[in-house]
Scaffold this motif. Structure first.
Motif, mmCIF file in Angstrom:
data_model
loop_
_atom_site.group_PDB
_atom_site.id
_atom_site.type_symbol
_atom_site.label_atom_id
_atom_site.label_comp_id
_atom_site.label_asym_id
_atom_site.label_seq_id
_atom_site.Cartn_x
_atom_site.Cartn_y
_atom_site.Cartn_z
ATOM 1 N N MET A 1 0.858 -1.188 0.000
ATOM 2 C CA MET A 1 0.000 0.000 0.000
ATOM 3 C C MET A 1 0.892 1.234 0.000
ATOM 4 N N ALA A 2 0.898 1.981 -1.080
ATOM 5 C CA ALA A 2 1.743 3.167 -1.202
ATOM 6 C C ALA A 2 1.081 4.357 -0.516
ATOM 7 N N ILE A 3 1.890 5.354 -0.211
ATOM 8 C CA ILE A 3 1.396 6.580 0.413
ATOM 9 C C ILE A 3 1.668 7.740 -0.536
ATOM 10 N N GLY A 4 0.615 8.536 -0.808
ATOM 11 C CA GLY A 4 0.731 9.666 -1.711
ATOM 12 C C GLY A 4 0.319 10.965 -1.048
ATOM 13 N N LEU A 5 0.683 12.072 -1.679
ATOM 14 C CA LEU A 5 0.375 13.402 -1.168
ATOM 15 C C LEU A 5 -0.076 14.284 -2.328
ATOM 16 N N ILE A 6 -1.234 14.934 -2.176
ATOM 17 C CA ILE A 6 -1.732 15.898 -3.154
ATOM 18 C C ILE A 6 -1.846 17.251 -2.470
ATOM 19 N N ILE A 7 -1.169 18.243 -3.022
ATOM 20 C CA ILE A 7 -1.174 19.595 -2.467
ATOM 21 C C ILE A 7 -1.902 20.494 -3.450
ATOM 22 N N ILE A 8 -3.008 21.076 -3.009
ATOM 23 C CA ILE A 8 -3.903 21.807 -3.890
ATOM 24 C C ILE A 8 -3.863 23.300 -3.558
ATOM 25 N N GLY A 9 -3.732 24.132 -4.601
ATOM 26 C CA GLY A 9 -3.819 25.574 -4.381
ATOM 27 C C GLY A 9 -3.009 26.385 -5.365
ATOM 28 N N ASP A 10 -3.646 27.375 -5.967
ATOM 29 C CA ASP A 10 -2.940 28.277 -6.872
ATOM 30 C C ASP A 10 -1.815 29.016 -6.167
ATOM 31 N N GLU A 11 -1.987 29.286 -4.871
ATOM 32 C CA GLU A 11 -0.995 30.077 -4.155
ATOM 33 C C GLU A 11 0.362 29.376 -4.088
ATOM 34 N N ASP A 19 5.444 25.994 -0.246
ATOM 35 C CA ASP A 19 4.900 24.747 0.279
ATOM 36 C C ASP A 19 5.751 24.239 1.439
ATOM 37 N N LYS A 20 5.104 23.982 2.560
ATOM 38 C CA LYS A 20 5.764 23.402 3.720
ATOM 39 C C LYS A 20 5.259 21.991 4.010
ATOM 40 N N HIS A 21 4.208 21.575 3.271
ATOM 41 C CA HIS A 21 3.601 20.279 3.561
ATOM 42 C C HIS A 21 4.508 19.109 3.167
ATOM 43 N N PHE A 22 5.138 19.224 1.996
ATOM 44 C CA PHE A 22 5.944 18.099 1.515
ATOM 45 C C PHE A 22 7.016 17.693 2.527
ATOM 46 N N PRO A 23 7.895 18.608 2.992
ATOM 47 C CA PRO A 23 8.911 18.172 3.954
ATOM 48 C C PRO A 23 8.320 17.700 5.272
ATOM 49 N N LYS A 24 7.202 18.303 5.701
ATOM 50 C CA LYS A 24 6.602 17.885 6.968
ATOM 51 C C LYS A 24 6.017 16.487 6.871
ATOM 52 N N VAL A 25 5.347 16.185 5.762
ATOM 53 C CA VAL A 25 4.795 14.839 5.594
ATOM 54 C C VAL A 25 5.923 13.806 5.550
ATOM 55 N N LEU A 26 7.029 14.134 4.876
ATOM 56 C CA LEU A 26 8.181 13.236 4.896
ATOM 57 C C LEU A 26 8.636 12.984 6.333
ATOM 58 N N GLU A 27 8.681 14.047 7.122
ATOM 59 C CA GLU A 27 9.112 13.927 8.520
ATOM 60 C C GLU A 27 8.159 13.047 9.323
ATOM 61 N N LEU A 28 6.847 13.280 9.164
ATOM 62 C CA LEU A 28 5.853 12.490 9.903
ATOM 63 C C LEU A 28 5.944 11.016 9.539
ATOM 64 N N LEU A 29 6.116 10.736 8.258
ATOM 65 C CA LEU A 29 6.190 9.345 7.817
ATOM 66 C C LEU A 29 7.492 8.689 8.288
ATOM 67 N N SER A 30 8.601 9.383 8.119
ATOM 68 C CA SER A 30 9.893 8.822 8.497
ATOM 69 C C SER A 30 9.936 8.461 9.980
ATOM 70 N N ALA A 31 9.344 9.290 10.824
ATOM 71 C CA ALA A 31 9.329 9.023 12.264
ATOM 72 C C ALA A 31 8.577 7.743 12.597
ATOM 73 N N GLY A 33 8.549 5.051 10.403
ATOM 74 C CA GLY A 33 9.072 3.971 9.582
ATOM 75 C C GLY A 33 8.339 3.805 8.271
ATOM 76 N N LEU A 34 7.740 4.891 7.762
ATOM 77 C CA LEU A 34 6.990 4.850 6.520
ATOM 78 C C LEU A 34 7.656 5.749 5.488
ATOM 79 N N GLN A 35 7.284 5.581 4.222
ATOM 80 C CA GLN A 35 7.869 6.368 3.143
ATOM 81 C C GLN A 35 6.797 6.915 2.221
ATOM 82 N N LEU A 36 7.036 8.103 1.703
ATOM 83 C CA LEU A 36 6.159 8.683 0.687
ATOM 84 C C LEU A 36 6.532 8.112 -0.672
ATOM 85 N N SER A 37 5.527 7.654 -1.415
ATOM 86 C CA SER A 37 5.767 7.050 -2.727
ATOM 87 C C SER A 37 5.618 8.043 -3.871
ATOM 88 N N TRP A 38 4.729 9.030 -3.709
ATOM 89 C CA TRP A 38 4.521 9.999 -4.782
ATOM 90 C C TRP A 38 3.873 11.261 -4.225
#
Length: 268
Positions: A1-11, A19-31, A33-38
């Motif tokens: 089961m892969a984990i994905g992230l969609i960030i929505i917004g013209d801004e 964007d601050k979500h991408f690095p934070k989600v990586l941090e949450l997952l890494s803590a 033992g999980l990984q972001l796939s896309w």
């Protein structure tokens, strides 16, 4: 089961917000033992958001989505999620309770009596209109919830939170800790690398291919750096994957580098 992230917004796409979500989600997952796939970035275009969600709803992935779930004209995510699923929007009863709690809190802070049927408060309830079949994600910041809905594939789900980091990040933590704790640290991973100086990738490619052929549970990575005033031109060369194979693969990598008479040092 892969984990994905969609960030929505013209801004984000226009550069008005970084964007601050991408690095934070990586941090949450890494803590955990999980990984972001896309990951994908999507502007506030309803057709594009709907098409993106229709495609990802067909997957078996765990997908975190942030942005566009408010009730202003440029917020389309709730409606697009419903369209992608082929269902309607409905005021979720638990969301209604939480939004009215927020209305009461705001009125209390202002020293006034809440008027729940005032036009502005009725409009706030639209933030609780989610695709039919959704469940809520609690919001510890201001109580106005996000929502999640199962994928049409029958596996995985999509989790929708506001674009504000102060809200989205604890909401995503709640999702991980409440619904996916059984996945934490199930797959052991290790990573080791070296910095190889002043050597072209083409010279290292045969060694990389040989390592991946011999160790199927390992991935080799090569990240070139052009150098700057603090370091010479180099390649961050390494292996990652199953820990025992990483150790053996790294030894083979170092042996190969010595045979190539490479100038290298272990990465910090």
């Amino acid at each position: 089961m892969a984990i994905g992230l969609i960030i929505i917004g013209d801004e984000i796409l226009s550069g008005k917000r970084v964007d601050k979500h991408f690095p934070k989600v990586l941090e949450l997952l890494s803590a955990r033992g999980l990984q972001l796939s896309w990951a994908e970035y999507v502007g506030d275009d309803p057709e594009r958001i709907t098409n993106t969600l229709r495609r990802t709803f067909a997957s078996e992935d765990i997908v975190f989505c942030t942005g566009g779930i408010g009730a202003t004209p440029d917020d389309h995510t709730r409606q697009c999620a419903a369209a992608a699923l082929g269902v309607g929007l409905a005021l979720h009863p638990d969301a209604k309770v939480k939004i009215q709690e927020r209305i009461a809190d705001t009125a209390r802070e202002a020293g006034i009596t809440p008027v729940y049927d005032a036009p502005e408060n009725l409009h706030r309830l639209k933030m609780g209109e989610f695709p039919v079949g959704s469940s809520i994600i609690p919001n510890p910041f201001n109580k106005i919830p996000g929502f999640f809905v199962p994928n049409v594939s029958g596996e995985g789900a999509h989790y929708f939170a506001p674009g504000f980091p102060v809200m989205a990040w604890p909401m995503f933590e709640w999702v991980l800790d409440t619904r996916y704790a059984h996945l934490f640290h199930r797959v052991a991973r290790a990573e080791k690398s070296v910095l190889v100086f002043e050597m072209p990738e083409s010279t290292l490619t045969p060694l990389m291919e040989a390592i991946e052929a011999e160790f199927p549970l390992v991935k080799v990575f090569s990240l070139p750096h052009v150098g700057d005033d603090k370091t010479r031109r180099h390649i961050d060369l390494g292996v990652k994957g199953e820990p025992s194979q990483v150790e053996d693969a790294f030894r083979k990598m170092e042996e190969g580098l010595r045979q190539l008479k490479a100038d290298y040092q272990h990465a910090n």
